[in-house]
Design a protein around this motif. Structure first.
Motif, PDB file in Angstrom:
ATOM      1  N   ALA A   1     -26.080 -28.880 -25.059  1.00  0.00           N
ATOM      2  CA  ALA A   1     -25.093 -27.698 -24.510  1.00  0.00           C
ATOM      3  C   ALA A   1     -24.505 -27.194 -25.710  1.00  0.00           C
ATOM      4  N   ILE A   2     -24.073 -28.058 -26.844  1.00  0.00           N
ATOM      5  CA  ILE A   2     -23.565 -27.646 -27.910  1.00  0.00           C
ATOM      6  C   ILE A   2     -24.258 -27.042 -28.780  1.00  0.00           C
ATOM      7  N   ASP A   3     -25.586 -27.129 -28.893  1.00  0.00           N
ATOM      8  CA  ASP A   3     -26.615 -26.025 -29.536  1.00  0.00           C
ATOM      9  C   ASP A   3     -26.576 -24.889 -29.013  1.00  0.00           C
ATOM     10  N   GLU A   4     -26.730 -24.702 -27.781  1.00  0.00           N
ATOM     11  CA  GLU A   4     -26.374 -23.452 -26.898  1.00  0.00           C
ATOM     12  C   GLU A   4     -25.415 -22.735 -27.384  1.00  0.00           C
ATOM     13  N   ILE A   5     -24.200 -23.562 -27.177  1.00  0.00           N
ATOM     14  CA  ILE A   5     -22.796 -22.864 -27.470  1.00  0.00           C
ATOM     15  C   ILE A   5     -22.798 -22.365 -28.875  1.00  0.00           C
TER      16      ILE A   5
END
Length: 392
Positions: A57-61
């Motif tokens: 999720a953090i990579d996507e964000i």
């Protein structure tokens, strides 16, 4: 004269340091978020899966520009599945690392321990899977812990779900309970299951406790077998769940075995064996068989990155990443003071409404609990099958 010069210089350095700190905070390209998870030892399977989902999720964000142009920087520390270490990690993250928020721990006992540091240093802490009711509410005063949140359902709801499933779907009239005496998670689920089951007309005919690390359940299972319960409720984690299922079946006990979200791990089937992993039901946060587009997209992305199918804990970790990002966007951060920004974030978390995640739509209530649905999963020859969905 010298004293006056020293005083002027000291004051100048003080002003310069404040300016430098303020400038550094406002010009930083990252937002530091702490991670306090069980990445080794007894319940590492939960923390490891949650971290995988969270990182995805953090990579996507971050790839989409982060929060107002600032990337989220995760400061990850292993609490080693230990309550005391969870507190130490939270303290380190709050004081030394000066993170804006702490994500984790995964389990109830560790989260309650870490929460004391969150309250002391006034830093928001959010668990994706700590279900014990007392995680977010002070047991002595009944007051909500101002800086403590969770994104999963709690034991009152989970225990209620499994008790009603036993009564209404399985038509059980009496039940036996096997629980770990030192586990907050186990005792919390047991308490809520018993309350709902008995209020619904059912009877608890056996209650057997065991110590942490127990491997041989044959003695207590034999006692239970002699009382002929319609169902067994075992609110335990994956290692004990698999062993209880296996040893019960070897004793000829073929009645339904029920559990909570602690059953949602491949190790349950590994320990029990596929031939014994039948007539087993447990509450979970999501099902990979859910046809919702958001769920299926998550599964596709997770499998592409990790080459394996995500379980509910991976989904909870993924939702946690987007949950904190959602609050960060609404918090109106000034980056003028870590203390003020932590409080701004706390306020934004409290006001979370209709957050749409993979594990459901989340609304944070006055107790800082997530109001959301749960699913019932059935094991058939070791394979998870979606049974039904229940709303709050």
């Amino acid at each position: 004269m010298v004293k006056r010069l020293i005083a002027v210089l000291t004051f100048s350095v003080f002003i310069l340091s404040i300016f430098t700190m303020s400038f550094a905070a406002s010009s930083s390209k990252t937002i530091k978020i702490g991670v306090d998870l069980e990445l080794s030892q007894a319940v590492a399977q939960y923390g490891q899966k949650e971290l995988e989902g969270l990182k995805l999720a953090i990579d996507e964000i971050n790839q989409k520009g982060g929060i107002g142009g600032k990337k989220i920087d995760l400061v990850i520390v292993d609490n080693k599945s230990d309550k005391t270490e969870a507190l130490n990690v939270a303290t380190k993250l709050a004081v030394r690392e000066k993170v804006l928020a702490i994500l984790g721990p995964a389990t109830s006992g560790a989260t309650k321990s870490a929460a004391s540091a969150a309250m002391k240093y006034k830093v928001p802490i959010i668990s994706p899977s700590a279900t014990d009711d007392a995680v977010t509410v002070d047991e002595r005063t009944g007051k909500t812990k101002a800086y403590v949140f969770r994104t999963c359902f709690n034991d009152s709801f989970q225990g209620n779900v499994m008790a009603n499933f036993a009564l209404k779907t399985l038509k059980a009239k009496n039940a036996a309970v096997v629980y770990e005496a030192s586990s907050d998670y186990s005792k919390g689920l047991y308490k809520n299951f018993k309350s709902t089951f008995t209020k619904g007309g059912g009877k608890i005919i056996a209650e057997e406790a065991f110590s942490k690390g127990e491997q041989d359940f044959s003695s207590i299972l034999t006692k239970i077998r002699d009382k002929k319960p319609d169902v067994i409720f075992a609110p335990v984690y994956y290692d004990e769940a698999g062993l209880i299922i296996k040893q019960a079946r070897e004793l000829g006990m073929n009645m339904p075995i029920l559990g909570g979200d602690g059953f949602d791990d491949p190790k349950v089937v590994e320990k029990a064996g596929k031939k014994f992993a039948n007539n087993v039901f447990f509450s979970a946060h999501y099902s990979s068989q859910d046809t919702d587009v958001k769920v299926q997209e998550f599964i596709k992305k997770f499998k592409a990155k990790y080459k394996t199918e995500p379980n509910a804990f991976a989904a909870l970790g993924y939702d946690l990443g987007y949950f904190i990002a959602d609050a960060l966007k609404r918090a109106n951060l000034k980056f003028d003071s870590i203390e003020k920004d932590r409080d701004r974030l706390r306020s934004a978390l409290e006001n979370t409404r209709n957050f749409v995640g993979v594990t459901g739509i989340v609304n944070i209530n006055k107790y800082h609990n997530a109001e959301k649905s749960a699913v019932i999963i059935e094991l058939k020859d070791g394979i998870q099958k979606f049974k039904q969905k229940l709303n709050p």
